[in-house]
Design an enzyme around this catalytic site. Sequence first.
Site, mmCIF file in Angstrom:
data_model
loop_
_atom_site.group_PDB
_atom_site.id
_atom_site.type_symbol
_atom_site.label_atom_id
_atom_site.label_comp_id
_atom_site.label_asym_id
_atom_site.label_seq_id
_atom_site.Cartn_x
_atom_site.Cartn_y
_atom_site.Cartn_z
ATOM 1 N N ARG A 232 0.876 -1.357 0.141
ATOM 2 C CA ARG A 232 -0.048 -0.013 -0.048
ATOM 3 C C ARG A 232 0.851 1.378 -0.008
ATOM 4 O O ARG A 232 1.926 1.373 0.758
ATOM 5 C CB ARG A 232 -0.925 0.061 1.297
ATOM 6 N N GLU A 261 -4.359 6.894 -8.026
ATOM 7 C CA GLU A 261 -4.300 6.012 -9.297
ATOM 8 C C GLU A 261 -5.445 6.199 -10.166
ATOM 9 O O GLU A 261 -6.681 6.246 -9.646
ATOM 10 C CB GLU A 261 -4.345 4.505 -8.737
ATOM 11 N N HIS A 285 0.795 -0.490 -10.699
ATOM 12 C CA HIS A 285 -0.148 -1.383 -9.876
ATOM 13 C C HIS A 285 -0.723 -2.586 -10.493
ATOM 14 O O HIS A 285 -1.934 -2.908 -10.742
ATOM 15 C CB HIS A 285 -1.534 -0.565 -9.332
#
Length: 318
Positions: A232, A261, A285
């Site tokens: 995270r 994001e 990601h």
Amino acid sequence: MKIAVLDDYLGYSDRYADWGDLGGDVTVFHAPIPAAELSATLAPYDVLCVMRERTPLPADLIAALPNLRLIVTTGMRNLSIDMEVARARGITVCGTASRAAATAQLAMTLILVASRNLVGNLNSLARGGWQVDAGRDLEGLTLGLIGLGRLGADVAALARPFGVKMVAWSQNLTDARAAEVGVARAESLEALLAMADVASIHLVLSERTTGLIGAAELAQMKPDASLVNTSRAPIIDRDALLAALREGRLANAAIDVFDEEPLPADSAWRDADLIAAGKLIATPHVGYGALATYERMYRETAECVRAFAAGAPLRVIG
């Protein structure tokens, strides 16, 4: 029943989700919906299918969606959904299975890429050059695992054949758990960071882990060490990390998760000099996003919607 699939960046729900007779009522949003437009855009929908950690569903948004009856999230845990408000509204929340293998394998890949300075060498070749600074193979190095849950243990298993020494730490890590996984337990985060040649983060985000690694913690690391984060973003102080990279106090960092994001074009994470030098290895990601993961998540998302429509919800959360 109107169904919205949110944040399907790559269009994989079209490939993997079998909506059955409901297919004519499905709208797929491939791009993120601007925050200011969410309530108006989603108000007509009875069902929202969300990809965990993309569009959050806080209390105010749920309250603004009068038709919402079902939320399906990828995974069986999504902290960005206000479950209390959903329950109070009588909204059913269901989930899908998730796969740890993809994230663990990406973490191991980034450990190898960072250690061998592969990005710096790849970029040099792309610019017409040849070799730049050599990296290190993992044999004999110390891998520090910050978190030793399912993912941390999976990374330990992947790393073991490379001949690394492994040490782990988390606030709740016990000697028994460390022994079960076959790694040493560090007495503190600072002790782990001081001995690690590569440190890899595998913690759940919480009040205790937000900002866990800041300037003081980074100062404990060796100047030729690497830091990997597939967990995270808020666990690391971004500005402190970028400063350490720019000032040469850390060899490199490999980061797969970000505070915002998709990553904005002007984000500090897009530092062209750090990326070109291989000091910052940034991936968008993709930790969990292997094809097999998308296939299972979207297949089970559609299963949940069909089951709800039939009056027999599957994999209800909470």
